[in-house]
Scaffold this motif. Structure first.
Motif, PDB file in Angstrom:
ATOM      1  N   GLY A  35      35.229  46.694  54.733  1.00  0.00           N
ATOM      2  CA  GLY A  35      35.145  45.325  54.266  1.00  0.00           C
ATOM      3  C   GLY A  35      36.180  45.008  53.214  1.00  0.00           C
ATOM      4  O   GLY A  35      36.950  45.866  52.782  1.00  0.00           O
ATOM      5  N   VAL A  36      36.190  43.735  52.765  1.00  0.00           N
ATOM      6  CA  VAL A  36      37.139  43.255  51.767  1.00  0.00           C
ATOM      7  C   VAL A  36      36.372  42.758  50.541  1.00  0.00           C
ATOM      8  O   VAL A  36      35.425  41.979  50.670  1.00  0.00           O
ATOM      9  N   LEU A  37      36.801  43.207  49.372  1.00  0.00           N
ATOM     10  CA  LEU A  37      36.282  42.716  48.110  1.00  0.00           C
ATOM     11  C   LEU A  37      37.359  41.871  47.446  1.00  0.00           C
ATOM     12  O   LEU A  37      38.462  42.358  47.181  1.00  0.00           O
ATOM     13  N   LEU A  38      37.055  40.605  47.182  1.00  0.00           N
ATOM     14  CA  LEU A  38      37.951  39.720  46.439  1.00  0.00           C
ATOM     15  C   LEU A  38      37.533  39.755  44.976  1.00  0.00           C
ATOM     16  O   LEU A  38      36.400  39.430  44.628  1.00  0.00           O
ATOM     17  N   LEU A  39      38.455  40.178  44.104  1.00  0.00           N
ATOM     18  CA  LEU A  39      38.140  40.362  42.687  1.00  0.00           C
ATOM     19  C   LEU A  39      38.995  39.449  41.823  1.00  0.00           C
ATOM     20  O   LEU A  39      40.224  39.420  41.965  1.00  0.00           O
ATOM     21  N   HIS A  40      38.349  38.717  40.935  1.00  0.00           N
ATOM     22  CA  HIS A  40      39.071  37.960  39.907  1.00  0.00           C
ATOM     23  C   HIS A  40      38.585  38.438  38.555  1.00  0.00           C
ATOM     24  O   HIS A  40      37.373  38.535  38.312  1.00  0.00           O
ATOM     25  N   VAL A  41      39.531  38.753  37.661  1.00  0.00           N
ATOM     26  CA  VAL A  41      39.184  39.230  36.328  1.00  0.00           C
ATOM     27  C   VAL A  41      39.491  38.141  35.315  1.00  0.00           C
ATOM     28  O   VAL A  41      40.632  37.687  35.202  1.00  0.00           O
ATOM     29  N   VAL A  42      38.460  37.751  34.575  1.00  0.00           N
ATOM     30  CA  VAL A  42      38.622  36.800  33.474  1.00  0.00           C
ATOM     31  C   VAL A  42      38.943  37.604  32.231  1.00  0.00           C
ATOM     32  O   VAL A  42      38.147  38.454  31.809  1.00  0.00           O
ATOM     33  N   HIS A  43      40.124  37.360  31.672  1.00  0.00           N
ATOM     34  CA  HIS A  43      40.524  38.115  30.485  1.00  0.00           C
ATOM     35  C   HIS A  43      39.622  37.747  29.313  1.00  0.00           C
ATOM     36  O   HIS A  43      39.445  36.577  28.990  1.00  0.00           O
ATOM     37  N   ALA A  85      34.697  41.925  60.025  1.00  0.00           N
ATOM     38  CA  ALA A  85      34.521  42.819  58.887  1.00  0.00           C
ATOM     39  C   ALA A  85      33.775  42.052  57.799  1.00  0.00           C
ATOM     40  O   ALA A  85      33.920  40.836  57.674  1.00  0.00           O
ATOM     41  N   PRO A  86      32.977  42.763  56.991  1.00  0.00           N
ATOM     42  CA  PRO A  86      32.263  42.088  55.909  1.00  0.00           C
ATOM     43  C   PRO A  86      33.193  41.771  54.747  1.00  0.00           C
ATOM     44  O   PRO A  86      34.266  42.358  54.608  1.00  0.00           O
ATOM     45  N   MET A  87      32.770  40.870  53.876  1.00  0.00           N
ATOM     46  CA  MET A  87      33.542  40.533  52.693  1.00  0.00           C
ATOM     47  C   MET A  87      32.599  40.098  51.601  1.00  0.00           C
ATOM     48  O   MET A  87      31.477  39.653  51.838  1.00  0.00           O
ATOM     49  N   THR A  88      33.062  40.223  50.363  1.00  0.00           N
ATOM     50  CA  THR A  88      32.291  39.771  49.215  1.00  0.00           C
ATOM     51  C   THR A  88      33.253  39.413  48.097  1.00  0.00           C
ATOM     52  O   THR A  88      34.460  39.677  48.192  1.00  0.00           O
ATOM     53  N   THR A  89      32.729  38.798  47.030  1.00  0.00           N
ATOM     54  CA  THR A  89      33.547  38.429  45.882  1.00  0.00           C
ATOM     55  C   THR A  89      32.929  39.010  44.614  1.00  0.00           C
ATOM     56  O   THR A  89      31.744  39.294  44.552  1.00  0.00           O
ATOM     57  N   GLU A  90      33.778  39.168  43.599  1.00  0.00           N
ATOM     58  CA  GLU A  90      33.300  39.655  42.303  1.00  0.00           C
ATOM     59  C   GLU A  90      34.100  38.989  41.205  1.00  0.00           C
ATOM     60  O   GLU A  90      35.335  38.962  41.244  1.00  0.00           O
ATOM     61  N   LEU A  91      33.388  38.462  40.214  1.00  0.00           N
ATOM     62  CA  LEU A  91      34.002  37.875  39.032  1.00  0.00           C
ATOM     63  C   LEU A  91      33.713  38.812  37.869  1.00  0.00           C
ATOM     64  O   LEU A  91      32.555  39.011  37.495  1.00  0.00           O
ATOM     65  N   ALA A  92      34.753  39.428  37.313  1.00  0.00           N
ATOM     66  CA  ALA A  92      34.589  40.398  36.237  1.00  0.00           C
ATOM     67  C   ALA A  92      35.244  39.879  34.969  1.00  0.00           C
ATOM     68  O   ALA A  92      36.074  38.965  35.003  1.00  0.00           O
ATOM     69  N   THR A  93      34.869  40.465  33.835  1.00  0.00           N
ATOM     70  CA  THR A  93      35.444  40.093  32.544  1.00  0.00           C
ATOM     71  C   THR A  93      35.961  41.343  31.856  1.00  0.00           C
ATOM     72  O   THR A  93      35.302  42.388  31.872  1.00  0.00           O
ATOM     73  N   GLY A  94      37.158  41.243  31.265  1.00  0.00           N
ATOM     74  CA  GLY A  94      37.715  42.385  30.554  1.00  0.00           C
ATOM     75  C   GLY A  94      39.225  42.364  30.624  1.00  0.00           C
ATOM     76  O   GLY A  94      39.832  41.402  31.111  1.00  0.00           O
ATOM     77  N   THR A  99      40.712  46.577  34.265  1.00  0.00           N
ATOM     78  CA  THR A  99      39.541  46.304  35.096  1.00  0.00           C
ATOM     79  C   THR A  99      39.871  46.443  36.572  1.00  0.00           C
ATOM     80  O   THR A  99      39.088  47.002  37.352  1.00  0.00           O
ATOM     81  N   ILE A 100      41.036  45.945  36.976  1.00  0.00           N
ATOM     82  CA  ILE A 100      41.442  46.080  38.376  1.00  0.00           C
ATOM     83  C   ILE A 100      41.595  47.556  38.736  1.00  0.00           C
ATOM     84  O   ILE A 100      41.149  48.006  39.795  1.00  0.00           O
ATOM     85  N   ALA A 101      42.216  48.327  37.851  1.00  0.00           N
ATOM     86  CA  ALA A 101      42.437  49.754  38.125  1.00  0.00           C
ATOM     87  C   ALA A 101      41.109  50.495  38.278  1.00  0.00           C
ATOM     88  O   ALA A 101      40.958  51.344  39.159  1.00  0.00           O
ATOM     89  N   VAL A 102      40.144  50.182  37.441  1.00  0.00           N
ATOM     90  CA  VAL A 102      38.833  50.834  37.528  1.00  0.00           C
ATOM     91  C   VAL A 102      38.151  50.497  38.846  1.00  0.00           C
ATOM     92  O   VAL A 102      37.599  51.374  39.524  1.00  0.00           O
ATOM     93  N   ARG A 103      38.179  49.241  39.236  1.00  0.00           N
ATOM     94  CA  ARG A 103      37.524  48.841  40.490  1.00  0.00           C
ATOM     95  C   ARG A 103      38.260  49.409  41.693  1.00  0.00           C
ATOM     96  O   ARG A 103      37.663  49.749  42.714  1.00  0.00           O
TER      97      ARG A 103
END
Length: 292
Positions: A35-43, A85-94, A99-103
């Motif tokens: 699947g695909v995870l779409l990630l946006h990180v809010v600084h 294929a499945p997909m999901t989204t994630e909104l993270a802060t940091g 944060t991208i490297a950890v995920r």
């Protein structure tokens, strides 16, 4: 499906995800059966403006921007996946890069975009991209903003850049696996070159040809030690050309260019100046991987 439900991670910036990155993400997810995870990180905001109300207001604005760009990217990616294929989204802060490297550590592949904007903003974007590519062991594909997936050009090869012919065995194996799994031929590229200042000191064409042929001989010797190399169609290319120019040129005629991190550096893995130059000027996707 792989053991990782969402094996392809796409980093979505504050201006959203462009078509090329989403095209590639859909193709990679379907091919890898993940699947695909779409990630946006809010600084996270830690300093000025100092007023609590101003900080809260800015945080809400940044979060709303992140929510909007994720929603838009998800709608467009869903159309491309069409249920395959499945997909999901994630909104993270940091911190964005960290944060991208950890995920990314939990994924098979990270897709990021190179923004073609003003020099200051481009410097910031490439700083995030290069920091992530340096500090994650996950393969990272950097996609130029204006690139579009070439669905109808199955003949385009996967090209791997080799900086030292004798190290080819450690540098080509990831590209070989990718080419084989994608059903594409593999081009092993090493640019032989001597600075023009030295060429002016009586450097003749015959000597130039000798150096290039020696480099090709060393490259082919190293490649002979790569297991299962010829399970794909392999071409060895040793042009007499500035390495950065040869690699950027390869992005115009390849489906994907694969480059290696410099893991032997005293300070750990990092991206050398040539890799950074290629990332700045590439006209197609560039994958950064660790040496095997």
């Amino acid at each position: 499906m792989t053991d990782t439900e969402y094996g392809v991670l796409v980093a979505v910036g504050p201006d959203g995800a462009h078509d090329g990155a989403l095209d590639l993400a859909a193709c990679e997810a379907v091919r890898r059966r993940t699947g695909v995870l779409l990630l946006h990180v809010v600084h996270s905001i830690r300093s000025a403006p100092s007023a609590v109300q101003q900080v809260d207001s800015l945080d809400r604005t940044l979060t709303r921007v992140g929510t909007d760009v994720l929603r838009d990217a998800a709608e467009r990616l869903r159309t491309r996946l069409d249920g395959r294929a499945p997909m999901t989204t994630e909104l993270a802060t940091g911190p964005v890069a960290g944060t991208i490297a950890v995920r990314a550590a939990d994924c098979e592949l990270l897709i990021m975009e190179r923004r073609d904007t003003g020099w200051a903003e481009r410097l910031l974007t490439m700083s995030v991209t290069t920091r992530v590519a340096t500090h994650t062991a996950t393969p990272v594909i950097v996609v130029p903003e204006g690139w579009r997936h070439k669905y109808d050009e199955a003949a385009l090869p996967v090209t791997v850049g080799v900086d030292r012919p004798l190290d080819a065995q450690d540098q080509v194996e990831t590209a070989l696996v990718y080419a084989r799994d994608a059903g594409r031929r593999l081009v092993v590229l090493h640019a032989a070159w001597l600075a023009e200042q030295y060429q002016d000191l009586g450097f003749s064409n015959s000597t130039r040809d000798h150096w290039r042929h020696e480099a090709q001989r060393e490259l082919e010797l190293a490649l002979s030690k790569v297991p299962d190399l010829y399970t794909v169609d392999v071409t060895v290319d040793v042009p007499w050309r500035r390495p950065a120019d040869a690699l950027v040129g390869a992005t115009k005629t390849s489906y994907l260019l694969v480059l290696n991190r410099r893991d032997e550096h005293p300070l750990g893995a990092h991206l050398g100046p040539m890799t950074r130059a290629v990332l700045r000027h590439a006209e197609g996707p560039v994958m950064i991987v660790g040496r095997t």
